[in-house]
Design a protein around this motif. Structure first.
Motif, PDB file in Angstrom:
ATOM      1  N   TRP A 107       0.685  -1.284   0.019  1.00  7.67           N
ATOM      2  CA  TRP A 107       0.069  -0.181  -0.124  1.00  7.67           C
ATOM      3  C   TRP A 107       0.856   1.139   0.124  1.00  7.67           C
ATOM      4  O   TRP A 107       1.991   1.220   0.631  1.00  7.67           O
ATOM      5  CB  TRP A 107      -0.834  -0.151   1.180  1.00  7.67           C
ATOM      6  N   TYR A 142      -7.790   5.930   4.222  1.00 11.46           N
ATOM      7  CA  TYR A 142      -7.469   4.482   4.202  1.00 11.46           C
ATOM      8  C   TYR A 142      -7.839   3.627   5.152  1.00 11.46           C
ATOM      9  O   TYR A 142      -7.727   4.073   6.383  1.00 11.46           O
ATOM     10  CB  TYR A 142      -6.159   4.107   3.750  1.00 11.46           C
ATOM     11  N   SER A 146      -6.312  -3.535   1.563  1.00 13.02           N
ATOM     12  CA  SER A 146      -6.542  -3.699   0.098  1.00 13.02           C
ATOM     13  C   SER A 146      -6.023  -4.835  -0.673  1.00 13.02           C
ATOM     14  O   SER A 146      -5.234  -5.477  -0.131  1.00 13.02           O
ATOM     15  CB  SER A 146      -5.883  -2.616  -0.364  1.00 13.02           C
ATOM     16  N   PHE A 158     -10.717  -2.449  -1.583  1.00 11.98           N
ATOM     17  CA  PHE A 158     -10.142  -1.602  -0.603  1.00 11.98           C
ATOM     18  C   PHE A 158     -11.140  -1.151   0.569  1.00 11.98           C
ATOM     19  O   PHE A 158     -12.188  -0.999   0.366  1.00 11.98           O
ATOM     20  CB  PHE A 158      -9.295  -0.411  -1.353  1.00 11.98           C
TER      21      PHE A 158
END
Length: 258
Positions: A107, A142, A146, A158
């Motif tokens: 990521w 976030y 993911s 995600f």
């Protein structure tokens, strides 16, 4: 650094390994003879910043790893509220084969600005003399997990959380905090289009209308009002629709990291 390994059967894993999710879709839907026409129809591409490309795992081949940057705009329905024009989002990650041959991912970052919720936390109607009264905006972050290897039109997943921002809300007011982020599983809609071959830029649309949205937490005395206003928690009726541009560079094309 978040490193994930694809656990799917080897026939699927090796077919997708090292191939970006949008590129998989484009290869399946845009033929070589149709590239010029598709590029003309797709419009201009945005500029890209590879500054969020993550560090690679030890021992991998930089020429076989891609840093992938996706920029997207779109709309979001969360609970009972629809945000028709989301602030642009940029998602960066890397993928390629690990030393043992498995498909790996790292990521990078998600960057996105806040989007105002119409009516704010108080439901102020349009034309009110103080339109900023009870202002409320949602900013994506976030969610911690993911998987961007795609299979057909399914574009992986995600996780997201949305930070609720307003003058009367504390900093920790979040939808999808902790162990309950929102799981987005995008599915491509329509055909992908090549905008450019050099640099490689692909345009596509995708959506998900199957995810659940948890209640906001950490919002202090206004938490109940906020959840009532947004219609949260919500098991159905949520959706996100994105129009995205995607590009990539292999790590041997990127400047050396400091």
């Amino acid at each position: 650094m978040q490193i994930t390994t694809d656990k799917r059967p080897s026939a699927v894993r090796h077919g997708a390994a090292g191939i970006a999710f949008a590129a998989v879709l484009a290869a399946a839907t845009v033929t070589a003879t149709g590239v010029a026409g598709a590029a003309g129809a797709a419009g201009p591409a945005p500029s890209y910043d590879f500054g969020d490309c993550p560090a690679l795992p030890a021992g991998v081949d930089a020429a076989r790893w891609k840093c992938e940057v996706l920029t997207a705009t779109g709309s979001l329905t969360l609970g009972s509220r629809t945000l028709p024009e989301l602030a642009p989002m940029t998602i960066t990650h890397a993928e390629g084969p690990l030393p043992d041959g498995a498909a790996g991912q790292v990521w990078g970052a998600l960057r996105g600005g806040p989007t105002d919720v119409p009516g704010g936390i108080l439901g102020v109607p349009a034309g009110h003399p103080n339109p900023r009264l009870g202002r409320l905006s949602l900013q994506p972050e976030y969610g911690g997990r993911s998987d961007f290897y795609s299979v057909g039109d399914d574009m992986g997943l995600f996780t997201l959380r949305f930070r609720a921002i307003g003058p009367a809300l504390p900093d920790g007011c979040v939808i999808g905090a902790g162990e309950t982020p929102i799981e987005i599983r995008l599915k491509r809609t329509g055909k992908s289009q090549w905008v450019s071959k050099n640099p490689p830029v692909i345009k596509f649309d995708a959506r998900d209308d199957t995810f659940t949205a948890p209640a906001a937490t950490g919002c202090g005395p206004l938490g109940r009002l906020l959840n009532d206003r947004l219609g949260l928690p919500s098991a159905t009726g949520n959706s996100i629709a994105l129009s995205a541009h995607y590009t990539f560079k292999t790590y041997d094309q990127l400047p050396p990291r400091a």
